[in-house]
Scaffold this active site. Structure first.
Site, PDB file in Angstrom:
ATOM      1  N   LYS A 137       0.820  -1.213   0.000  1.00  0.00           N
ATOM      2  CA  LYS A 137       0.000   0.000   0.000  1.00  0.00           C
ATOM      3  C   LYS A 137       0.853   1.262   0.000  1.00  0.00           C
ATOM      4  O   LYS A 137       1.851   1.351   0.690  1.00  0.00           O
ATOM      5  CB  LYS A 137      -0.919   0.006   1.219  1.00  0.00           C
ATOM      6  CG  LYS A 137      -2.126  -0.888   1.028  1.00  0.00           C
ATOM      7  CD  LYS A 137      -2.794  -1.130   2.347  1.00  0.00           C
ATOM      8  CE  LYS A 137      -3.517   0.090   2.798  1.00  0.00           C
ATOM      9  NZ  LYS A 137      -4.854   0.199   2.218  1.00  0.00           N
TER      10      LYS A 137
ATOM     11  N   ARG B 124      -7.047  -2.763 -11.550  1.00  0.00           N
ATOM     12  CA  ARG B 124      -8.094  -2.984 -10.556  1.00  0.00           C
ATOM     13  C   ARG B 124      -8.556  -1.662  -9.940  1.00  0.00           C
ATOM     14  O   ARG B 124      -7.748  -0.850  -9.515  1.00  0.00           O
ATOM     15  CB  ARG B 124      -7.569  -3.877  -9.421  1.00  0.00           C
ATOM     16  CG  ARG B 124      -7.654  -5.351  -9.758  1.00  0.00           C
ATOM     17  CD  ARG B 124      -9.061  -5.871  -9.674  1.00  0.00           C
ATOM     18  NE  ARG B 124      -9.569  -5.887  -8.317  1.00  0.00           N
ATOM     19  CZ  ARG B 124      -9.476  -6.942  -7.509  1.00  0.00           C
ATOM     20  NH1 ARG B 124      -8.903  -8.054  -7.900  1.00  0.00           N
ATOM     21  NH2 ARG B 124      -9.978  -6.875  -6.293  1.00  0.00           N
TER      22      ARG B 124
ATOM     23  N   HIS C 100      -5.574 -17.548  -2.913  1.00  0.00           N
ATOM     24  CA  HIS C 100      -5.264 -16.740  -4.096  1.00  0.00           C
ATOM     25  C   HIS C 100      -4.718 -17.587  -5.234  1.00  0.00           C
ATOM     26  O   HIS C 100      -4.583 -17.123  -6.349  1.00  0.00           O
ATOM     27  CB  HIS C 100      -4.247 -15.644  -3.746  1.00  0.00           C
ATOM     28  CG  HIS C 100      -4.761 -14.701  -2.706  1.00  0.00           C
ATOM     29  ND1 HIS C 100      -4.361 -14.762  -1.393  1.00  0.00           N
ATOM     30  CD2 HIS C 100      -5.679 -13.725  -2.779  1.00  0.00           C
ATOM     31  CE1 HIS C 100      -5.001 -13.831  -0.702  1.00  0.00           C
ATOM     32  NE2 HIS C 100      -5.808 -13.193  -1.514  1.00  0.00           N
TER      33      HIS C 100
END
Ligand code: GLN
Ligand code: ZN
Length: 763
Positions: free
Chosen positions: A121, A524, A703
């Site tokens: 992030k 995304r 995932h």
């Protein structure tokens, strides 16, 4: 005496997510590279056009995937594993961004598969960047071609271009030393690359370069502070003027460091650091440009323009032409344009400003400063009306919510008995085996589910038909779980589009945009719901679904909710009250839902707090405050239940060390966490802390499409049992299964159940 207006960065995804669709088509091989490149230049041209009223527009803020990865390519810092690629540089760039499997390796089969760069992030935003990689041998070979190309486009378009780059110290600070080398040892090699880049820009007629150093709003060790001094002493004669940009917070102890740097301008986030404006002006060198971020680049609310002018006019009088104004940070973090929002409630819409509207606000402010408020009287009056309407709206201020908040007392967040006593009661009631098995909540969101939902939204099928379709999915999930032999079942979340939006849509105080997309990473995007008013829950949100699922089985059915902190952290939130106040309101609404589920006979309730850790403030000094109210909110949501009711929570992969004491404080009976890729080492944090309650460490990575073997899961659980007493362990996947297919999920869960049986048998 005019104030200079500028912008730090513009969202690049496109108002209709054009970049997303072009990227995905290109990756799938559905369109040639030229199409993607053309979309890129069309978007840049359009975005500069939309910013043309500004005195300076950002250039180089466009990236096909991520601006940090672009910087790595501009500096020639490519991971060794992709350096000998023979294909097109753009494909190499995507190899780092996304990884590439062996099969699709490269032209002529020469360059094989590569693993993707790590993603993390960007400061405290929801944007994820590709982490720069460093090692002792890292060399920088600048390649300014991308930046120069965009600069030439902007110059041809006639806008005044201000290239934007990430500053050297931040670039090193946000990267990762792969071999444990000291990143600061690379500074002497990195600075010549920056100097060369800046000189190249100067040669192209660039006057100002914006150098982003947001690391300055965090606590810096002395050697990193020192790196700032060395860096800007080195770059000061580079031939361009440097605007040092800081954002996302106040500078605090770094303010003196910043104002001592030999730069030509300093940008301060005057939304988060209003109280530093005065000190900045007093300590900055004479002649230094002071750029103030006066419009919030992180939220979607209209700015109270008169309130800004009230404090900004004296500043402008003091600074004269040295004053620049801009949004507080890059507008990457807000949607592009409110104009297209036709379905949004008109009242709420009138309170909002997306990127284009925020830049219009900057222009109104600049005009008011230059010509007086009378010159923009109409704009100010319209703004005043919107601000007042929002402030006084009955939809924002709900007295019933205020009354409910007044009822919270010291006991509200506490279970009646300590964990040990509750655990005994719950064990007697639930009668679960050792190593109980469960899942995290969602089952595959199949094509049929999505189709039914979109038909229902579009009016193609009625509510009854939609209900039947969802019940059929729930029925299937329950049957499959029974056949697998799982111990605690879930309903599968078929009816949920998104774990936050689903609740937001049912709570008063939330609004939803149609096209308010914000880039999260690569192609995304997320569309954060807009929390605009006091939060209340008009009626139960999940009880019918959960009780329907429970009616289909004798096994315990786990109620499934999203926690207040996660709902808050994944929304655009109010700016007229502290985050903590909004969180508490959400907590009360979830608490009512929890109690309704309990009344309906649900014995286990999971409250997901996937985003608890990501809400941590940038400065460690503020962590305790955030964790204090975040944990309190969770406790109020969860802890109104009887001792016999078992509360679960779930967290995705996090640096648990930082928050372990707070997790313990939440006092959930069971926490499930994402651990499998860490080989159970993440449990050390729980072990070291002597975490007292039950834990379900994820035993397989959801995932990945790989099917875990029973043997592998047994091995992982034995590792877990070295750290956590076996009688407190659960067996479950890492996270929800909604992105997987049933073909993947069934054998994986079968392995998991078989592993739990092996563990119980002790063989
Ligand atoms: N209950 C959610 C699910 O299973 C949790 C998702 C998450 O942790 N991100 O999908
Ligand atoms: Zn998760």
């Amino acid at each position: 005496m005019a104030t200079t207006t500028h912008n730090l960065g513009f969202p690049r995804i496109g108002a209709r997510r054009e970049l997303k669709f072009a990227l995905e088509a290109y990756w799938k091989g559905l369109c040639p590279r030229e199409d993607l490149l053309r979309t890129g230049s069309e978007l840049r041209a359009r975005h500069w056009g939309e910013q043309q009223a500004l005195d300076l527009v950002p250039v180089g803020d466009f990236a096909f995937y991520d601006q940090v990865l672009d910087m790595s390519f501009t500096l020639g810092n490519l991971p060794a594993r992709v350096r000998d690629f023979h294909g097109h540089p753009l494909d190499n760039y995507f190899r780092v961004a996304r990884g590439r499997s062996q099969a699709t390796g490269g032209e002529g089969g020469c360059c094989g598969g590569v693993t993707a760069g790590e993603m993390t992030k960007w400061f405290d935003t929801n944007y994820h960047y590709i982490v720069p990689e460093f090692d002792t041998d890292t060399r920088f070979e600048p390649d300014p071609s991308r930046l120069l190309e965009q600069l030439a486009e902007a110059q041809a378009q006639g806008v005044r271009a201000k290239p934007v780059i990430i500053g050297p110290v931040t670039y090193l600070a946000i990267g990762k030393a792969k071999d444990g080398c000291d990143r600061l040892d690379l500074l002497p090699r990195l600075l010549p690359a920056y100097a060369e880049l800046l000189a190249t820009l100067a040669a192209r007629g660039v006057e100002w370069v914006q150098v982003d150093e947001p690391i300055l709003v965090t606590e810096l060790a002395p050697e990193w502070r020192d790196a700032f001094t060395r860096t800007y002493e080195t770059l000061k004669d580079s031939g361009v003027k440097l605007l040092l940009a800081t954002y996302f917070g106040p500078l605090r102890e770094n303010l003196d460091l910043v104002t001592a740097l030999p730069v030509h301008g300093i940008h301060l986030d005057a939304i988060n650091a209003r109280d530093e404006v005065d000190a900045l002006i007093r300590t900055a060198p004479a002649g230094c440009v002071i750029s103030l971020g006066v419009v919030n680049g992180r939220n979607i609310w209209k700015t109270d323009l008169e309130a800004v002018l009230d404090w900004l006019e004296p500043v402008a009088a003091r600074l004269g032409e040295r004053l620049w104004i801009a949004p507080s940070c890059s507008l990457l973090h807000v949607p592009v344009d409110l104009e297209g929002e036709r379905k949004l409630d008109p009242e709420i819409r009138s309170w909002l400003a997306f990127a284009i509207q925020k830049l219009a606000e900057i222009n109104v402010l600049a005009q008011a400063l230059a010509q007086g408020r009378a010159a923009v009287a109409d704009e100010l009056a319209a703004n005043r009306a919107a601000i007042d309407a929002r402030r006084n709206s009955r939809r924002v201020n709900n007295p019933a919510v205020q009354a409910a908040l007044a009822h919270i007392d010291a006991g509200s967040g506490h279970r009646r008995s300590p964990f040990a006593a509750r655990a005994a009661l719950q064990a007697a009631r639930l009668d679960l085996p050792r190593f109980p098995t469960t899942t995290i909540g969602s089952f595959p969101q199949t094509r049929e589910i999505r189709l039914a939902r979109s038909q229902f939204k579009a009016g193609g099928i009625d509510e009854a038909a939609y209900l039947l379709a969802m019940q059929a999915e729930i029925g299937r999930a329950v049957r499959e779980q029974e056949a697998l032999g799982l111990d605690v079942l879930v309903h599968g979340e078929a009816e949920r589009n998104d774990m936050v939006e689903y609740f937001g849509e049912q709570l008063e105080g939330y609004a939803f945009s149609q096209g308010g997309w914000v880039q999260s990473y690569g192609s995304r995007c997320v569309k954060p719901p807009i929390l605009f008013g006091d939060i209340s829950r008009p009626k139960p949100m999940t009880v019918d679904w959960i009780t329907y699922a429970a009616s289909l089985t004798d096994k315990p059915m786990k109620g499934m909710l999203t926690g207040p902190v996660t709902i808050l952290n994944w929304s655009f939130v109010r700016d007229d009250q502290p985050r903590s106040a909004s969180c508490l309101q959400l907590a009360l609404a979830i608490r009512e839902e929890v109690l309704d589920l309990e009344r309906a006979g649900i014995r286990i309730i999971q409250i997901d707090e996937a985003a608890l850790r990501e809400g941590l403030p940038l400065r460690r000094a503020q962590w305790a405050d955030y964790l204090g109210w975040a944990v309190e909110s969770f406790r109020i949501a969860a802890n109104g239940v009887a001792d016999e009711t078992q509360i679960h929570t779930h967290m995705c992969y996090s640096e648990f060390n930082d928050i372990i004491a707070s997790i313990a404080d939440m006092d959930a009976d069971v926490i499930t966490i994402e651990t499998s890729r860490s080989d159970m080492e993440l449990l050390d944090a729980f072990d070291d802390f002597a975490y007292p309650n039950q834990i379900g460490p994820g035993v397989y990575d959801i995932h990945s499409p790989n099917i875990p073997t029973q043997g592998h899961i047994v091995k992982l659980m034995r590792k877990a049992a070295e750290r956590i007493p076996a009688d407190r362990l659960w067996v479950n996947p890492d996270c929800g299964l909604k992105t997987r297919t049933w073909e993947e999920v069934l054998p994986a869960l079968a392995s998991m159940v078989a592993a739990a049986r092996t563990l119980r048998a002790g063989v």
